[in-house]
Write an enzyme that holds these catalytic residues in place. Structure first.
Site, PDB file in Angstrom:
ATOM      1  N   ASP A  16       0.772  -1.383   0.147  1.00 40.60           N
ATOM      2  CA  ASP A  16      -0.071   0.098   0.156  1.00 40.60           C
ATOM      3  C   ASP A  16       0.842   1.363  -0.095  1.00 40.60           C
ATOM      4  O   ASP A  16       2.066   1.135   0.361  1.00 40.60           O
ATOM      5  CB  ASP A  16      -0.811  -0.070   1.252  1.00 40.60           C
ATOM      6  CG  ASP A  16      -1.969   0.902   1.094  1.00 40.60           C
ATOM      7  OD1 ASP A  16      -2.367   1.526   0.112  1.00 40.60           O
ATOM      8  OD2 ASP A  16      -2.601   1.200   2.266  1.00 40.60           O
ATOM      9  N   ASN A  18       1.446   3.573  -3.127  1.00 42.03           N
ATOM     10  CA  ASN A  18       1.901   3.814  -4.326  1.00 42.03           C
ATOM     11  C   ASN A  18       1.340   5.236  -4.419  1.00 42.03           C
ATOM     12  O   ASN A  18       2.050   6.398  -5.105  1.00 42.03           O
ATOM     13  CB  ASN A  18       1.572   2.985  -5.370  1.00 42.03           C
ATOM     14  CG  ASN A  18       2.128   1.722  -5.094  1.00 42.03           C
ATOM     15  OD1 ASN A  18       3.042   1.402  -4.282  1.00 42.03           O
ATOM     16  ND2 ASN A  18       1.624   0.670  -6.020  1.00 42.03           N
ATOM     17  N   ASN A  65     -10.725  -3.062  -6.298  1.00 41.15           N
ATOM     18  CA  ASN A  65      -9.819  -1.933  -7.125  1.00 41.15           C
ATOM     19  C   ASN A  65     -10.462  -1.568  -8.300  1.00 41.15           C
ATOM     20  O   ASN A  65      -9.997  -0.777  -8.789  1.00 41.15           O
ATOM     21  CB  ASN A  65      -8.501  -2.628  -7.319  1.00 41.15           C
ATOM     22  CG  ASN A  65      -7.617  -2.444  -5.994  1.00 41.15           C
ATOM     23  OD1 ASN A  65      -6.595  -3.237  -5.827  1.00 41.15           O
ATOM     24  ND2 ASN A  65      -7.870  -1.566  -5.185  1.00 41.15           N
TER      25      ASN A  65
HETATM   26  C1  FPP Z   1      -1.854   0.375  -3.379  1.00 39.91           C
HETATM   27  O1  FPP Z   1      -1.418   1.614  -3.418  1.00 39.91           O
HETATM   28  C2  FPP Z   1      -1.519  -0.637  -4.304  1.00 39.91           C
HETATM   29  C3  FPP Z   1      -2.186  -1.050  -5.177  1.00 39.91           C
HETATM   30  C4  FPP Z   1      -3.762  -0.741  -5.212  1.00 39.91           C
HETATM   31  C5  FPP Z   1      -1.614  -1.779  -6.524  1.00 39.91           C
HETATM   32  C6  FPP Z   1      -0.478  -2.490  -6.314  1.00 39.91           C
HETATM   33  C7  FPP Z   1       0.291  -2.878  -7.321  1.00 39.91           C
HETATM   34  C8  FPP Z   1       1.699  -2.455  -7.527  1.00 39.91           C
HETATM   35  C9  FPP Z   1       2.606  -2.681  -6.229  1.00 39.91           C
HETATM   36  C10 FPP Z   1       2.373  -2.498  -8.651  1.00 39.91           C
HETATM   37  C11 FPP Z   1       1.954  -3.343  -9.767  1.00 39.91           C
HETATM   38  C12 FPP Z   1       1.954  -4.687  -9.442  1.00 39.91           C
HETATM   39  C13 FPP Z   1       2.396  -5.674 -10.436  1.00 39.91           C
HETATM   40  C14 FPP Z   1       2.190  -7.075  -9.977  1.00 39.91           C
HETATM   41  C15 FPP Z   1       2.746  -5.317 -11.667  1.00 39.91           C
HETATM   42  P1  FPP Z   1      -2.474   2.776  -3.285  1.00 39.91           P
HETATM   43  O2  FPP Z   1      -2.539   3.230  -4.835  1.00 39.91           O
HETATM   44  O3  FPP Z   1      -3.841   2.462  -2.600  1.00 39.91           O
HETATM   45  O4  FPP Z   1      -1.767   4.125  -2.663  1.00 39.91           O
HETATM   46  P2  FPP Z   1      -2.341   5.076  -1.718  1.00 39.91           P
HETATM   47  O5  FPP Z   1      -3.377   4.458  -0.616  1.00 39.91           O
HETATM   48  O6  FPP Z   1      -1.200   5.726  -1.061  1.00 39.91           O
HETATM   49  O7  FPP Z   1      -3.369   5.828  -2.713  1.00 39.91           O
END
Ligand code: FPP
Length: 237
Positions: A16, A18, A65
């Protein structure tokens, strides 16, 4: 690596943060996901330095998602295809097996085909197993298992009285995979977000404020050290 540490055989990670990583740098969310995919690759690569870790599960895309913008969903799917193309060689060089958990049939065609190919290509590898959760929901997994069991009962192939925890677990997506010993969540949120609800009943939970793109092998070692300070009693004394 510290010699006297107990190494969890299965580590599950909720990746979590990104989006927040990107926002802090005034970048698009998708750039955060791109760096998240890089962090994932680096961590998978570091598994060779962590003998004892036999399984690592990564929550990449949940059944919830799909509610994100079309642009973000499509960027994530694209990133997944790129990730598989770029890293299949890494799986083969390191003898890693790839498994997927989730409703694969609900994934778009291109990533679905690539995933099936990668799972098939790595199926005879003997090293640790990397499990990527895609279109995954813990409640969906439990509901899917219940449905499969109900069908067998309806056909007279299974006696309802024989259903117990052990039998139920045989109908989960990857029944051969042991339950996680350690569940890690990055970016500080204290939630399970529908991840592996059945399997994490007795997992130790470790939450770090580090955002996923910054999570690396050193951070993983910190989590393993914290795991070593826990006393696992599984409900006993
Ligand atoms: C959460 O961060 C992350 C995700 C919903 C996606 C996870 C994906 C990856 C790590 C990269 C791609 C994976 C592959 C297998 C290629 P968020 O977007 O919820 O972050 P935030 O809470 O800070 O907005």
């Amino acid at each position: 690596m510290e010699n006297d540490l107990v190494i969890p055989q299965h580590i599950a990670i909720i990746m979590d943060g990104n989006g927040r990583w990107a926002a802090k740098r005034s970048l698009e969310r998708c750039e955060g996901h791109r760096m998240g995919a890089e962090a994932l690759k680096n961590l998978i690569e570091s598994m060779k330095d962590l003998p004892g870790v036999k399984y690592m599960s990564f929550y990449a895309f949940s059944t919830e998602n799909w509610k994100r913008s079309e642009e973000e969903v499509s960027a994530l799917m694209h990133l997944l295809v790129e990730f598989l193309d770029a890293n299949l060689a890494l799986f083969m060089e390191n003898d890693l097996k790839l498994l997927v958990t989730g409703r694969l049939e609900g994934m778009p065609e291109e990533p679905r085909i690539k995933l099936k190919e990668a799972v098939n290509k790595t199926k005879d590898n003997q090293g640790p197993c990397v499990i990527i959760a895609l279109n995954y929901g813990g409640r969906s997994e439990i509901a899917d298992a219940a449905k499969a069991i109900a069908r067998k009962v309806a056909k007279g192939e299974l006696d309802a009285e024989s259903i117990d925890e052990k039998l139920f677990a045989e109908y989960l997506y990857n029944p051969q995979v042991p339950d996680p010993d350690l569940l890690i969540r990055t970016s500080g949120e204290l939630r399970l977000s529908n991840f592996l609800l059945w399997e994490i009943s007795y997992s130790e939970i470790y939450v770090t404020d580090t955002l996923w793109p910054d999570f690396d092998k050193n951070e993983l070692m910190e989590a393993i050290k914290a795991f070593n300070k826990r006393s696992r009693r599984f409900g006993g004394r």
